[in-house]
Design an enzyme around this catalytic site. Structure first.
Site, PDB file in Angstrom:
ATOM      1  N   GLU A 163       0.810  -1.214   0.000  1.00  0.00           N
ATOM      2  CA  GLU A 163       0.000   0.000   0.000  1.00  0.00           C
ATOM      3  C   GLU A 163       0.844   1.266   0.000  1.00  0.00           C
ATOM      4  OE1 GLU A 163      -0.309  -2.576   2.059  1.00  0.00           O
ATOM      5  OE2 GLU A 163      -2.143  -3.505   1.316  1.00  0.00           O
ATOM      6  N   HIS A 182     -14.392  -1.207   2.854  1.00  0.00           N
ATOM      7  CA  HIS A 182     -14.460  -2.115   4.014  1.00  0.00           C
ATOM      8  C   HIS A 182     -14.141  -1.407   5.326  1.00  0.00           C
ATOM      9  CE1 HIS A 182     -14.284  -4.686   0.536  1.00  0.00           C
ATOM     10  NE2 HIS A 182     -14.587  -5.743   1.254  1.00  0.00           N
TER      11      HIS A 182
END
Lengths: 310, 278
Positions: free
Chosen positions: A55, A106
């Site tokens: 990420e 999420h």
């Protein structure tokens, strides 16, 4: 009004943007099926960069792309996007003021069975605290679609907080999402509920219950958490006896604190109650079970309204 | 023979520019009273060739030219070197260097660079991010069908950051041949020698294994630097140049010393240093 997850509204908007705006590029970190960026990747493969499970690298790559005039949407689960990349977001995105959109899917305990390590409940606190960063959490599929378009137009770093679960449609396409503006969903009296994301749905359920007892709160959708719509909050707080905030996030650093700040700084005294995760890690279970057990379900909204009225 | 003579002249000119950049870097760090001399001196010859050896194309009067070659200093603490180079390359007047690390600096000449300063592409200060950013720019070039190249200077200590290797995998995956990373391998970090802190060796093998066109050079041999930077891009791999350097290069009492990582020279030290750099 379309039922659906906000991540799905996001994915739909990306496809539209892919066709309408050649500068929009999408990055993912190996979760493109869940994050709903995969269809964009299939439609516009040259503008889709699946960076793998890294990420920090994804966020900085997005920053580099932004310096060349692209509008990158860097996407992952909220827990990893923020958790793994806070430093990269601070330096290469926010401080550098690159035009990067961070889309965290999420979010919240609504993630459910994957458990607390996947349930991101501190991301609003993280992102609200970052200079140059704006923070948006849509309440349904349509608002997610529109918010994604709005962020593509907006120039600057932004965090888009999205959810996994299907939400009841709140808006149809005639709704006009405006960055920085709250939206009064229902005008009532005595109590005003400022809710964000999935908590609009819980609050709508609660309103039905309360209606049976002739209690009719005002319900407001705060989809831009930063900059927050202070004017609307001040006006409505003055018109009501009590203020409730509702969010699927820890009680610190999120919507409750943002609204509380506005009230305190403007010398507004009202009964005040936060509906939020009570500074704890939840557990595994379905979203509905977790909302019930950890204080976010419609029944808890009903309870909170009654409490502030007594 | 004529050509060879000219080349030698060019190299000695570059060496003189490098000496001048070293002098100015130390002077502005001294004036600021804080900064990072060691890592500025080690990377000077590489950066000098990039800007003054005809390697990078840029127009200092048009620093946002979309076709410019990009330079990123991922080891952002060497900002003394970065700003000195940009000033000497004409991005802003040298006089502005007086405000380096000072409050209200008109061109935002901060301890670590920020894009408010002309010629700076991205903020630095947290090690490990520059290679990913550089790669993002390289991908942008490809999307726009532009031919510019992206050069990023990495510190050796910074290769201890995991993100460098994430970016290394990414650039190989996307076959970003317009990206060149140069490792300023000065073997010295802030509090330890690199090999004692976390050894990087075998470093060439690592980069090769990650799919990079890997070269190793003497980072203070201008001829070698120039020759290597001049090579045409690899057909499908990004390029890394591991440049063996000496921390504090050019000033005898600074060379190889951790102590000179992040300390400004005193007036006396500066005088001694400048004498050695004449």
């Amino acid at each position: 009004m379309k039922d659906g997850a906000t991540r799905d509204g996001y994915g739909a908007a990306l496809i539209e943007l892919g066709a309408s705006n050649p500068d929009v590029v999408v990055l993912d970190s190996g979760v493109s099926d869940s994050s709903r960026t995969k269809p964009f990747g299939q439609e516009f493969p040259e503008r889709f960069f699946n960076m793998g499970i890294s990420e920090g690298d994804m966020v900085c790559t997005a920053a580099g792309l932004a310096t060349t005039g692209k509008i990158p949407f860097a996407t992952s689960f909220a827990c990893f996007l923020l958790g793994r990349s806070m430093d990269q977001i601070l330096v290469s995105v926010a401080y550098s003021n690159t035009n990067v959109k961070l889309a965290g899917t999420h979010s919240g305990i609504a993630v459910g069975e994957d458990g607390p390590s996947a349930q991101m409940v501190v991301d609003l606190a993280y992102t609200r605290a970052i200079p140059n960063m704006i923070v948006v959490q849509p309440a349904d599929w349509e608002e997610a679609r529109q918010a994604t378009h709005a962020l593509a137009e907006y120039k600057g770093p932004a965090y888009l907080r999205l959810g996994r679960g299907k939400l009841k449609g709140l808006y149809d396409s005639s709704h006009k999402f405006e960055l920085g503006k709250g939206h009064v969903v229902k005008k009532g009296k005595e109590v005003v509920i400022f809710a964000t994301g999935s908590m609009l749905q819980e609050s709508m359920e609660a309103m039905k219950e309360l209606q049976k007892e002739n209690i009719t709160p005002t319900l407001v959708n705060i989809s831009t958490l930063k900059p927050i719509d202070s004017a609307l909050i001040i006006q409505l707080a003055k018109e009501h006896k009590a203020v409730i905030t509702a969010e699927d996030h820890n009680k610190f650093g999120g919507l409750g604190d943002a609204v509380g700040d506005v009230l305190l700084e403007n010398n507004i005294h009202a009964a005040f109650k936060k509906i939020a995760v009570n500074d704890q890690f939840a557990e595994t279970g379905t979203a509905a079970q977790l909302y019930e057990k950890y204080g976010l379900s419609a029944s808890h909204v009903v309870k909170a309204v009654k409490e502030v009225l007594t | 023979m004529q050509g060879a003579t000219t080349a030698t002249d060019e190299i000695s000119q570059l060496e003189e520019i490098a000496r001048e950049i070293r002098r100015t870097s130390l002077q502005i760090i001294h004036r600021a009273g804080s900064g990072h001399p060691g890592g500025s001196l080690s990377a000077t010859d590489i950066v000098t060739d990039l800007f003054f050896g005809g390697i990078m194309k840029y127009d200092p009067k048009n620093p946002k030219d979309p076709d410019r070659d990009r330079f990123l200093l991922s080891k952002g603490h060497a900002s003394g070197l970065h700003f000195t180079t940009l000033a000497k390359a004409g991005f802003f007047p040298e006089k502005e260097l007086e405000s380096y690390r000072k409050i209200n600096s008109p061109l935002f000449l901060s301890g670590h660079a920020h894009p408010k300063t002309p010629g700076v592409e991205i903020a630095s200060g947290s090690l490990g991010q520059g290679l990913s950013v550089a790669h993002g720019i390289a991908l942008g070039a490809r999307l726009d069908s532009r031919n510019y190249k992206v050069y990023v200077v990495l510190g050796d200590g910074e290769l201890q950051e995991g993100q460098i290797w994430e970016a290394a995998m990414s650039a190989a995956k996307f076959k970003s041949t317009n990206l060149t990373a140069i490792v300023d391998y000065n073997k010295v970090c802030q509090d330890n020698l690199t090999q004692d802190l976390k050894d990087l060796e075998p470093l060439e093998d690592k980069w090769r294994a990650f799919g990079w066109d890997t070269h190793r050079i003497d980072g203070h041999n201008m001829q070698e630097i120039h020759k290597t930077l001049k090579m045409p891009a690899h057909a499908e791999k990004p390029r890394v140049i591991i440049a063996d350097t000496i921390k504090g290069k050019g000033v005898s009492f600074m060379e190889g010393q951790t102590a000179w990582h992040g300390v400004a020279p005193s007036t006396e030290d500066l005088e001694k240093a400048l004498k050695e750099l004449e």
